[in-house]
Design an enzyme around this catalytic site. Structure first.
Site, short mmCIF file in Angstrom:
data_model
loop_
_atom_site.label_atom_id
_atom_site.label_comp_id
_atom_site.label_asym_id
_atom_site.label_seq_id
_atom_site.Cartn_x
_atom_site.Cartn_y
_atom_site.Cartn_z
N GLU A 46 0.85 -1.20 0.00
CA GLU A 46 0.00 0.00 0.00
C GLU A 46 0.89 1.25 0.00
O GLU A 46 1.93 1.27 0.67
CB GLU A 46 -0.83 -0.01 1.30
N LYS A 123 -9.37 2.03 -1.96
CA LYS A 123 -9.60 1.49 -0.61
C LYS A 123 -10.96 1.90 -0.04
O LYS A 123 -11.27 3.11 0.02
CB LYS A 123 -8.47 1.97 0.31
N GLU A 142 -6.13 8.77 7.71
CA GLU A 142 -6.65 8.36 6.39
C GLU A 142 -8.01 8.96 6.11
O GLU A 142 -8.33 9.30 4.98
CB GLU A 142 -6.72 6.83 6.29
N CYS A 168 -4.85 -2.97 2.86
CA CYS A 168 -4.56 -2.88 4.29
C CYS A 168 -5.76 -3.17 5.19
O CYS A 168 -6.14 -4.30 5.37
CB CYS A 168 -3.93 -1.53 4.61
N ASN A 193 0.28 -1.02 5.49
CA ASN A 193 1.19 -0.25 6.36
C ASN A 193 0.56 -0.34 7.74
O ASN A 193 -0.42 0.38 8.01
CB ASN A 193 1.23 1.23 5.99
N1 CDT Z 1 -3.01 1.39 6.56
C1 CDT Z 1 -3.94 0.79 7.32
O1 CDT Z 1 -5.07 0.62 6.92
N2 CDT Z 1 -3.54 0.42 8.56
C2 CDT Z 1 -4.45 -0.11 9.52
C3 CDT Z 1 -4.05 0.35 10.87
C4 CDT Z 1 -5.15 1.11 11.42
S1 CDT Z 1 -4.75 1.80 12.97
C5 CDT Z 1 -5.80 3.15 13.05
C6 CDT Z 1 -4.53 -1.62 9.53
O2 CDT Z 1 -5.65 -2.12 9.65
O3 CDT Z 1 -3.53 -2.31 9.49
#
Ligand code: CDT
Length: 308
Positions: A46, A123, A142, A168, A193
């Site tokens: 991502e 996404k 985000e 993600c 990430n």
């Molecule tokens: N990038 C991403 O979606 N990361 C999320 C962490 C969210 S923490 C507010 C994940 O689900 O891995």
């Protein structure tokens, strides 16, 4: 047998001041390694071209927009497309997309072995928050910088199979995989990430977080009889650690390859798309066994409503 020699190209950390060109050089090195190992499809994380910028609070829109790509391919990413095509290798990677209409999405693409973009995904499940949160050890903005994806969860018939994407946080939602499962998906490609520390639950250990990563991906694969590849951006970005653990899971839910570092690292596995057939036609023969008359709540409400 319908073989896909699949490479997951985990990226180590990308610092704020690293340029797209520097990152693309690292991506090309991983592509060269994938070619040497016989891969014909490579999957990157991502937001592969930059640091995970949603951790930074920004008010100036011009400052935000510099993390976004206005076209794809562009000058910085053209070498990826050219090398992949010269290798006859498909690829998928994530980036921040700014459309001509000024819309912002967290996007990934699938590129076929001729270097053509055949699919785009935006996404859907955006985690985090939109305003600066003083309660958190670090931000996850985000919801500030992206709109929820508007393309649903399409799949594409390409490279002799049925391919889908998610990004993600989407991997934690069973609906993500099921919507693709109902379109016969055979390979789900996703990048992530994920912070090594939960900013709202700092006592949660890394092992538990990695467990949830595996659990989500393995369940999605097994319950929909599909291959899933999940590829991390990992390591410490400007003081903020992201975990690694990129993995490839077979349609039985078994991990067949897993990264061991938090650096640039390639994982490779020869995947037979026909290995999806048994699960799709026996254990999870959706047409015979699904009882849609009982699933209405899934599409009629978001929050959970316990009885009074
Ligand atoms: N990038 C991403 O979606 N990361 C999320 C962490 C969210 S923490 C507010 C994940 O689900 O891995």
């Amino acid at each position: 047998m319908r073989m896909v020699n699949l490479a997951g190209a985990q990226l180590g950390p990308i610092q704020k001041d690293e340029s797209r060109e520097q990152v693309v050089r690292r991506m090309l090195a991983l592509m060269d390694e994938a070619k040497a190992k016989g891969a014909d499809l490579i999957v990157y994380p991502e937001l592969a071209l930059t640091t995970f910028f949603p951790r930074w609070y920004m008010e100036d829109q011009a400052e935000v927009d510099r993390w976004f790509e206005r076209e794809m391919p562009n000058a910085a990413t053209q070498p990826l497309f050219e090398r992949a095509r010269s290798y006859g290798m498909g690829m998928s990677f994530g980036y921040a997309e700014l459309t001509p209409e000024g819309r912002h999405f967290n996007t990934s693409i699938i590129v076929d072995r001729d270097g053509q973009i055949v699919g785009k995904y935006r996404k859907v499940h955006l985690p985090g928050h939109a305003e600066y949160d003083t309660e958190r050890a670090f931000q996850h903005l985000e919801k500030r910088y992206f709109e929820p994806g508007d393309l649903g969860f399409p799949v594409w018939r390409t490279m002799e199979g049925v391919f889908g994407m998610c990004i993600c946080n989407d991997r934690r939602w069973p609906e993500t995989y099921r919507v693709m499962g109902l379109q016969g998906v055979e390979m789900v490609m996703l990048g992530y990430n994920t912070p090594s520390v939960n900013s709202q639950k700092p006592e949660e250990g890394l092992e538990q977080r990695m467990f949830h990563n595996r659990l989500s991906v393995q369940a999605g694969a097994y319950q929909n009889a599909t291959w899933v590849i999940a590829v991390a951006k990992a390591g410490v970005e400007d003081g903020h650690p992201l975990f690694g653990g990129s993995l490839i899971v077979d349609p039985d839910g078994t991990i067949v390859a897993e990264a061991t570092t938090e650096a640039d690292e390639l994982i490779v596995h020869a995947c037979d798309l026909d290995a999806t057939v048994f699960g799709k036609t026996t254990i999870f023969d959706f047409k015979r066994h699904r009882r849609i008359e009982h699933y209405g709540l899934i599409c009629s409400q978001t929050g959970a409503v316990p009885p009074a």
